[in-house]
Scaffold this motif. Structure first.
Motif, mmCIF file in Angstrom:
data_model
loop_
_atom_site.group_PDB
_atom_site.id
_atom_site.type_symbol
_atom_site.label_atom_id
_atom_site.label_comp_id
_atom_site.label_asym_id
_atom_site.label_seq_id
_atom_site.Cartn_x
_atom_site.Cartn_y
_atom_site.Cartn_z
ATOM 1 N N ALA A 149 62.073 22.544 25.022
ATOM 2 C CA ALA A 149 63.103 21.727 25.676
ATOM 3 C C ALA A 149 62.703 20.258 25.647
ATOM 4 N N THR A 150 61.428 19.982 25.875
ATOM 5 C CA THR A 150 60.924 18.604 25.814
ATOM 6 C C THR A 150 61.087 18.036 24.417
ATOM 7 N N MET A 151 60.841 18.868 23.401
ATOM 8 C CA MET A 151 60.998 18.406 22.021
ATOM 9 C C MET A 151 62.432 17.983 21.751
ATOM 10 N N LEU A 152 63.397 18.783 22.199
ATOM 11 C CA LEU A 152 64.801 18.443 21.982
ATOM 12 C C LEU A 152 65.174 17.159 22.721
ATOM 13 N N VAL A 153 64.734 17.027 23.963
ATOM 14 C CA VAL A 153 65.030 15.820 24.733
ATOM 15 C C VAL A 153 64.427 14.586 24.053
ATOM 16 N N CYS A 154 63.194 14.704 23.571
ATOM 17 C CA CYS A 154 62.533 13.564 22.911
ATOM 18 C C CYS A 154 63.231 13.204 21.601
ATOM 19 N N SER A 155 63.733 14.196 20.873
ATOM 20 C CA SER A 155 64.440 13.905 19.620
ATOM 21 C C SER A 155 65.721 13.130 19.900
ATOM 22 N N ILE A 156 66.421 13.519 20.956
ATOM 23 C CA ILE A 156 67.651 12.812 21.326
ATOM 24 C C ILE A 156 67.339 11.378 21.733
ATOM 25 N N ARG A 165 72.768 7.365 10.614
ATOM 26 C CA ARG A 165 73.237 8.730 10.838
ATOM 27 C C ARG A 165 72.312 9.781 10.217
ATOM 28 N N GLN A 166 71.586 9.386 9.173
ATOM 29 C CA GLN A 166 70.683 10.340 8.531
ATOM 30 C C GLN A 166 69.621 10.843 9.510
ATOM 31 N N THR A 167 69.185 9.960 10.410
ATOM 32 C CA THR A 167 68.138 10.380 11.339
ATOM 33 C C THR A 167 68.674 11.307 12.429
ATOM 34 N N TYR A 168 70.007 11.411 12.545
ATOM 35 C CA TYR A 168 70.565 12.377 13.492
ATOM 36 C C TYR A 168 70.211 13.803 13.098
ATOM 37 N N PHE A 169 69.786 13.973 11.852
ATOM 38 C CA PHE A 169 69.350 15.297 11.414
ATOM 39 C C PHE A 169 68.197 15.795 12.288
ATOM 40 N N CYS A 170 67.361 14.883 12.776
ATOM 41 C CA CYS A 170 66.250 15.287 13.636
ATOM 42 C C CYS A 170 66.759 15.930 14.922
ATOM 43 N N ILE A 171 67.809 15.358 15.496
ATOM 44 C CA ILE A 171 68.389 15.927 16.711
ATOM 45 C C ILE A 171 68.982 17.301 16.409
ATOM 46 N N ALA A 172 69.723 17.393 15.308
ATOM 47 C CA ALA A 172 70.311 18.675 14.918
ATOM 48 C C ALA A 172 69.224 19.714 14.676
ATOM 49 N N GLY A 173 68.133 19.294 14.027
ATOM 50 C CA GLY A 173 67.040 20.216 13.757
ATOM 51 C C GLY A 173 66.380 20.727 15.014
ATOM 52 N N ALA A 174 66.139 19.834 15.971
ATOM 53 C CA ALA A 174 65.533 20.250 17.235
ATOM 54 C C ALA A 174 66.445 21.212 17.984
ATOM 55 N N ALA A 175 67.758 20.942 17.969
ATOM 56 C CA ALA A 175 68.711 21.834 18.635
ATOM 57 C C ALA A 175 68.749 23.202 17.958
ATOM 58 N N LEU A 176 68.694 23.209 16.632
ATOM 59 C CA LEU A 176 68.687 24.479 15.899
ATOM 60 C C LEU A 176 67.409 25.257 16.163
ATOM 61 N N PHE A 177 66.300 24.542 16.381
ATOM 62 C CA PHE A 177 65.039 25.203 16.720
ATOM 63 C C PHE A 177 65.173 25.923 18.067
ATOM 64 N N VAL A 178 65.814 25.261 19.021
ATOM 65 C CA VAL A 178 66.052 25.887 20.325
ATOM 66 C C VAL A 178 66.911 27.138 20.152
ATOM 67 N N LEU A 179 67.943 27.033 19.316
ATOM 68 C CA LEU A 179 68.808 28.187 19.052
ATOM 69 C C LEU A 179 68.022 29.327 18.419
ATOM 70 N N SER A 180 67.215 29.014 17.407
ATOM 71 C CA SER A 180 66.439 30.041 16.715
ATOM 72 C C SER A 180 65.498 30.769 17.668
ATOM 73 N N ASP A 181 64.778 30.003 18.486
ATOM 74 C CA ASP A 181 63.840 30.620 19.418
ATOM 75 C C ASP A 181 64.566 31.407 20.512
ATOM 76 N N SER A 182 65.765 30.949 20.882
ATOM 77 C CA SER A 182 66.546 31.673 21.880
ATOM 78 C C SER A 182 66.984 33.030 21.339
ATOM 79 N N LEU A 183 67.436 33.052 20.090
ATOM 80 C CA LEU A 183 67.832 34.308 19.467
ATOM 81 C C LEU A 183 66.644 35.252 19.339
ATOM 82 N N LEU A 184 65.504 34.703 18.908
ATOM 83 C CA LEU A 184 64.303 35.522 18.750
ATOM 84 C C LEU A 184 63.869 36.129 20.081
ATOM 85 N N ALA A 185 63.841 35.302 21.128
ATOM 86 C CA ALA A 185 63.393 35.780 22.441
ATOM 87 C C ALA A 185 64.354 36.821 23.005
ATOM 88 N N THR A 186 65.653 36.592 22.854
ATOM 89 C CA THR A 186 66.635 37.555 23.357
ATOM 90 C C THR A 186 66.502 38.889 22.641
#
Length: 222
Positions: A149-156, A165-186
């Motif tokens: 969660a801290t990683m996503l907040v720091c990326s934003i 706009r190209q660097t917005y990919f970092c925010i999208a990537g951090a959010a997708l990481f949260v999604l991936s780990d959420s799916l894995l944990a569930t």
């Protein structure tokens, strides 16, 4: 080898990995997954040849991600813990990278409490949703959830007003990481569901690509 060739190899390997998951070809899944991060590291290094500290943070994050990928190939508790620890270090290193971007800003941006609050609220709710099923892993999973969660907040915070706009990919990537780990944990702790492995890997592959693409853009300009 040309710089884009490494990205093409990463993309092909990612498609092979997703196909092998769908086809239930276990051996091909193992091989293709273990090659993802080396291809991505090669693409990143070929684009950013210097030895700056932010570059080293990203390289190290990708290396620990590769370790995590390898450890999680083995379906045993001790290897799961090793994989969890590896990805924890990867997220910490991404935090260091985003923090270096924040520190380098000439005009410091105010932290948005609403965005930060929403991200941490999601992490807390997910943790308490999974808590009855975690057993002895409650503390490690809580620490991991707080870290990502801290990683996503720091990326934003690092890239929300970056001007490219190209660097917005970092925010999208951090959010997708949260999604991936959420799916894995569930899937692992709450209840297995159809398509979990495919969803986890698709969001993970996209997450790493987006973060690295954004990092390349930022570091090339700076």
């Amino acid at each position: 080898m040309r710089k884009q060739s490494w990205l093409i190899l990463f993309g092909i390997d990612g498609l092979i990995n997703l196909f092998s998951i769908t086809a239930n070809w276990h051996w091909l899944t193992l091989v293709s997954k273990s090659l993802l991060m080396p291809f991505l590291i090669a693409w990143f290094v070929s684009n950013i040849p210097d030895n700056s500290r932010p570059r080293l943070y990203v390289m190290a994050a990708l290396f620990f991600s590769w370790l995590g990928d390898v450890f999680l190939l083995v379906d045993e508790p001790k290897f799961f813990m090793a994989g969890l620890a590896s990805f924890l270090f990867a997220h910490l290193l991404y935090i260091f990278f985003f923090a270096s971007v924040i520190y380098a800003q000439t005009e410091k941006q105010k932290w948005n409490p609403w965005i930060s609050g929403a991200v941490f609220l999601y992490a807390i709710l997910l943790f308490f949703f999974l808590r009855p099923h975690l057993g002895a892993l409650q503390t490690p999973v809580f620490v991991y959830a707080a870290t990502i969660a801290t990683m996503l907040v720091c990326s934003i915070q690092a890239f929300k007003n970056n001007g490219n706009r190209q660097t917005y990919f970092c925010i999208a990537g951090a959010a997708l990481f949260v999604l991936s780990d959420s799916l894995l944990a569930t899937n692992k702790f709450y209840q297995p569901f159809a398509g979990a492995s495919f969803g986890v890997m698709l969001s993970y592959i996209m997450a790493q690509y987006c973060i690295v693409r954004g990092a390349i853009t930022y570091l090339s300009r700076n």
